[in-house]
Design a protein around this motif. Structure first.
Motif, PDB file in Angstrom:
ATOM      1  N   ASN A  75       0.806  -1.225   0.000  1.00  0.00           N
ATOM      2  CA  ASN A  75       0.000   0.000   0.000  1.00  0.00           C
ATOM      3  C   ASN A  75       0.841   1.278   0.000  1.00  0.00           C
ATOM      4  O   ASN A  75       0.309   2.362   0.123  1.00  0.00           O
ATOM      5  N   ARG A  76       2.156   1.091  -0.047  1.00  0.00           N
ATOM      6  CA  ARG A  76       3.013   2.268   0.008  1.00  0.00           C
ATOM      7  C   ARG A  76       3.644   2.523  -1.349  1.00  0.00           C
ATOM      8  O   ARG A  76       4.075   1.596  -2.035  1.00  0.00           O
ATOM      9  N   VAL A  77       3.717   3.795  -1.698  1.00  0.00           N
ATOM     10  CA  VAL A  77       4.508   4.197  -2.856  1.00  0.00           C
ATOM     11  C   VAL A  77       5.581   5.145  -2.350  1.00  0.00           C
ATOM     12  O   VAL A  77       5.309   6.028  -1.530  1.00  0.00           O
ATOM     13  N   VAL A  78       6.809   4.918  -2.812  1.00  0.00           N
ATOM     14  CA  VAL A  78       7.872   5.867  -2.510  1.00  0.00           C
ATOM     15  C   VAL A  78       8.144   6.658  -3.773  1.00  0.00           C
ATOM     16  O   VAL A  78       8.532   6.085  -4.801  1.00  0.00           O
ATOM     17  N   ALA A  79       7.918   7.954  -3.697  1.00  0.00           N
ATOM     18  CA  ALA A  79       8.218   8.834  -4.827  1.00  0.00           C
ATOM     19  C   ALA A  79       9.375   9.727  -4.410  1.00  0.00           C
ATOM     20  O   ALA A  79       9.336  10.325  -3.335  1.00  0.00           O
ATOM     21  N   VAL A  80      10.397   9.772  -5.234  1.00  0.00           N
ATOM     22  CA  VAL A  80      11.573  10.574  -4.894  1.00  0.00           C
ATOM     23  C   VAL A  80      11.760  11.640  -5.954  1.00  0.00           C
ATOM     24  O   VAL A  80      11.731  11.345  -7.155  1.00  0.00           O
TER      25      VAL A  80
END
Lengths: 328, 328, 328, 328
Positions: A286-291
């Motif tokens: 359920n997590r998105v990491v956007a950098v």
């Protein structure tokens, strides 16, 4: 066209002059600084020797002969100049925090009354382009909110929680020496600060709301031992899992027409000195990491100010800004 | 007592020798390295000149005359030495990843079969002290899990989500040159890597479970342009809000008897070269931000290994380790 | 005009492409790299994304359709390409060391036979401008000799001893990882290397002779924990004392018509990313200290190569190069 | 034994406390600071938390109950304390510049009258050991002169010219923020300063004379983007050429009994945090390049002060100081 920089002694002033060297339509012919009045601009910005022959002068708005004014001054200082500038029909781009938030929010966050408030466009060009076009007065976003918002925007509607964990170079603290910027306190070191209470959080929340996001939003900044650049790691929590391919496509589609947003592995040095925001996204459950990465002095300040000027003047948005970053 | 370092050419090997200079009960008299066999230890670790007269030798476990062996080798290399060492009654501290996880988890995370698995204590001393005391064989935790777990432990039971956003110095990548560690790729730069898939996540989750936490746990590492140190920003989401005073007290009470955990503003340079973990916590609504710092080569590796040795040998846990950090 | 870069995967290749973005007369349409053939140039130079759509290709000189070739290859590799290029009437700028020295000196210093020697201009533009104008083939100087020679030139005839103490950023070592460039060996550190025997010394001596100097010349390089830039401290010993005013005037007069030499306090960041050499001089008794800074990748390599191209093609020498440095 | 630090808020004060943790005979029980009086020492030196429970107090010499006082104050401040301390029979080690030079030289170099001059030993232990033994009052040398003099000493008698080109970490500038130490002015940058006029030159010349050298002596310092350490490149010109083997043997013999001088390739990180001076020498024609490294805060200040204390108190010179450097 003629431009003036009010408060030209700092880093954003220096960057405005540096970047404007490649702008075909604008010449900076006034650079003010109360403290350095009478001294050549290059005494403070030696890299500009041979490019800028101006002398710092005291700001005298009533006598200002210019078409557009960049306010590169601390918050509360900008609002003191605005009414006079508007009266003279001078376009304004305010790089301070004075016009980024609604009046009441500003007064609460910055703990000071606003004496000349106006409702003007928030110049995060990718999200407010139409409002900025041909506007006479635009507020330039904060450095952290710029990179952070671009990282989360495509998922804003789907997120229930957005945590921005940002890391900034030291130039973001300005050019005044302090314990915070003292080399032995920063070099080979790393620290977090204002863990839950940085003022830029209000702008970030405002932009998520603008994007129709129901998300709770948090922000923790850190100080890097580097000169320039902000990397923001946006931890985005969703109600439902998302596939990597889907989220990747979402980001690429969202930014496909943006001249200054590139989808690629973010690294401060890929955007160093340039107006680009590079970003990448990875999903897991359920997590998105956007950098995202930006140069805090360019896309996070002076470059975006020029981008806004281009919109305000009806020029191509990229005019004078299509310069690659400097790596290494 | 006699100690041997198997794989002494790397940074953790060098740190074991450096730190052991102030240990009253132990002398290192074997330092192995296949690659550097025959060369003096100080050819690789010049700072130890005058302190260590050993020559690197090929590892020959069957002929090893020692009381305790530190395995400072890559994962999968350690398991090859363990059975022989145990048979000879030599105590073991394994700094590799080989014995940190259950067999099946190890094999999945590291993608390789485990040929000599055993269930031994996980040497995060603050959480597993009793298990380590007098144990013949202890697994030394990963650098990221050490700092991260200490940051979240006091709140583990109350959290529903824990996001570790960690930033490490380059020595964590070891002493072998690569594009990742090439100075122009790191200096004045900053990057995120393995956004959702770093192997240390499995250890972190294991420790939260050990602490009785129901929390989902995520982890994103970043590479800092510094030599040593890990700062972890733990974004801890709770079901209910918590007051600043309450969470502060919770942390201070939790660690009040810990010799190597200090409650103060975390800064890499306060713990540089030392076995301390400094941490601080701040609450805001349902979120708590806990920040911890350790020296990845000391508390995150060789220092904690000595701390474990002290426990295994029945000595005071702080023996030889009570040295302040080096600032600036 | 069309240009090709032979050996475009390294830092000088990347800089040639970056700098050429602002050149009005030239387009790079070939970028070779044996190792990366088939991959996009931006896979190696991500900062150029959106600016360069080329794919690395294998060097095939016989099929090369170009007007000018930049040889950005290691020494001895350049001489292998030169005869074919000349035969096809392609202009050449050699950034390697192959054509900087007389044949016998080259063979001694580099310890290898020269298989295709020619006597061509040494492209230190400020000293060899006329020879470079309209030349078909120019040798681009070494990075250290460029900054060092410019520091000493005005006093060359009066000096009996010149000691160049130079400090370089790590990009000077190229983009291949090694122990020398491994971050933990460089960060927060500083070292001297090749105390008396660096190969660039031969170029430095050659240029002093060219300037009519009787001076003995020495050179010691050092490695800085910075990405770019060389600062050279030239300790110049004279037979007779000189006054500060006199030596200052001497330098200012000597360089007064030079577009890329500025007399001001040298600081790597004033010239970062630009083709400038900033310098300053101070006298004390029989010694003069002259300090110069350049960006090793620009004035010390790719920028000077473009400056030479401009001379070779009969364009204004500054075409495409009038960009300020980037500070901070 | 009891020790007091007068002026304990700066880096040298912090280092004295840090280093003294491993000294078996001395306890620091007074730490003064006018500015921070009433605050805990660890508020300024957080790395010492758990090691130092003192509170900064106002300096009150008449009430000082101590055996030895370290004066870690700016020049001219030390001379104000000395007479009272001597009268009370308190041993003194002065880390300021006040007692390093003859009265007239001090007054000229520092541009201020000396109000309490005395002729006391110059505590460069390797050169003045006998004078320091059992002395009641010793002057601790400057950081630059320490490293520089050790680099040149073995050749002092044979040299006709000695040029010290030194590069220092930023902690040498103290803990007060200024434009000079502002991170964006130093990070990824490098500069020279006081090209011919740094005050430490007088000490360097004094020591060459002490060594019987006829040499002219020059000095140029530079500022490195590192926290600690000084590397000095001594360019030593001789009347006659010398062979590499001869000069190497000369250095090794000269220092063979010195506990804190090591002959090996100098690198700041080999001596970081330690009292060592590492050096190496290379000959070429009539020039010898000798390179030395020290930690400016240890051998260049607080470590050497403890070394002097050991001599003054009749203890083994290395007591409490035999700690290796920290690498990486």
């Amino acid at each position: 066209m003629k431009a003036a920089i009010i408060g030209a002694s700092g880093y954003t002033g220096g960057e405005l002059i540096r970047l404007m060297q490649s702008h075909p339509h604008v010449t900076i012919d006034v650079a003010t600084s109360r403290q350095l009045a009478g001294r050549p601009v290059t005494s403070q910005h030696p890299h500009l020797k041979g490019f800028c022959n101006l002398t710092f002068e005291n700001p005298d708005i009533s006598a200002l002969d210019t078409d557009i004014a960049f306010l590169a001054v601390p918050h509360t200082a900008a609002m003191a100049y605005v009414p006079d500038l508007l009266e003279q029909g001078i376009k304004i781009i305010d790089l301070s925090a004075d016009y980024r938030l609604p009046k009441a929010v500003f007064e609460e966050v910055y703990g000071t009354p606003h004496t000349a408030w106006k409702d003007i466009p928030y110049g995060l060009c990718e999200l407010h382009r139409d409002a900025c076009k041909n506007a006479p007065f635009v507020s330039n976003p904060g450095c952290f909110p710029t990179g952070a918002t671009l990282a989360a925007a495509p998922l804003a509607e789907k997120a229930h929680t957005v945590i921005y964990d940002s890391k900034t170079g030291v130039s973001g603290a300005g050019d005044s020496p302090s314990a915070t910027t003292h080399f032995p306190n920063v070099g080979d070191n790393f620290t977090a600060y204002k863990l839950t209470s940085h003022r830029h959080l209000a702008e970030m929340r405002q932009e998520l709301v603008h994007l129709g996001s129901p998300a709770r939003c948090y922000f923790t900044p850190h100080l890097l031992p580097v000169n320039r650049g902000i990397l923001t790691t946006a931890h985005i929590l969703l109600d439902e899992p998302i596939e990597q391919k889907e989220v990747e496509k979402l980001y690429q589609d969202y930014y496909k027409n943006e001249p200054f947003v590139r989808y690629q592995r973010p690294s401060l040095n890929s955007v160093r000195g340039s107006n680009f925001c590079d970003l990448m996204v990875e999903a897991s459950e359920n997590r998105v990491v956007a950098v995202s990465v930006i140069d805090n002095l360019v896309k996070g300040a002076s470059g975006q100010a020029i981008q806004n000027m281009n919109l305000m003047c009806g020029w191509d948005e990229t005019t004078g800004l299509m310069t690659p970053g400097m790596l290494p």
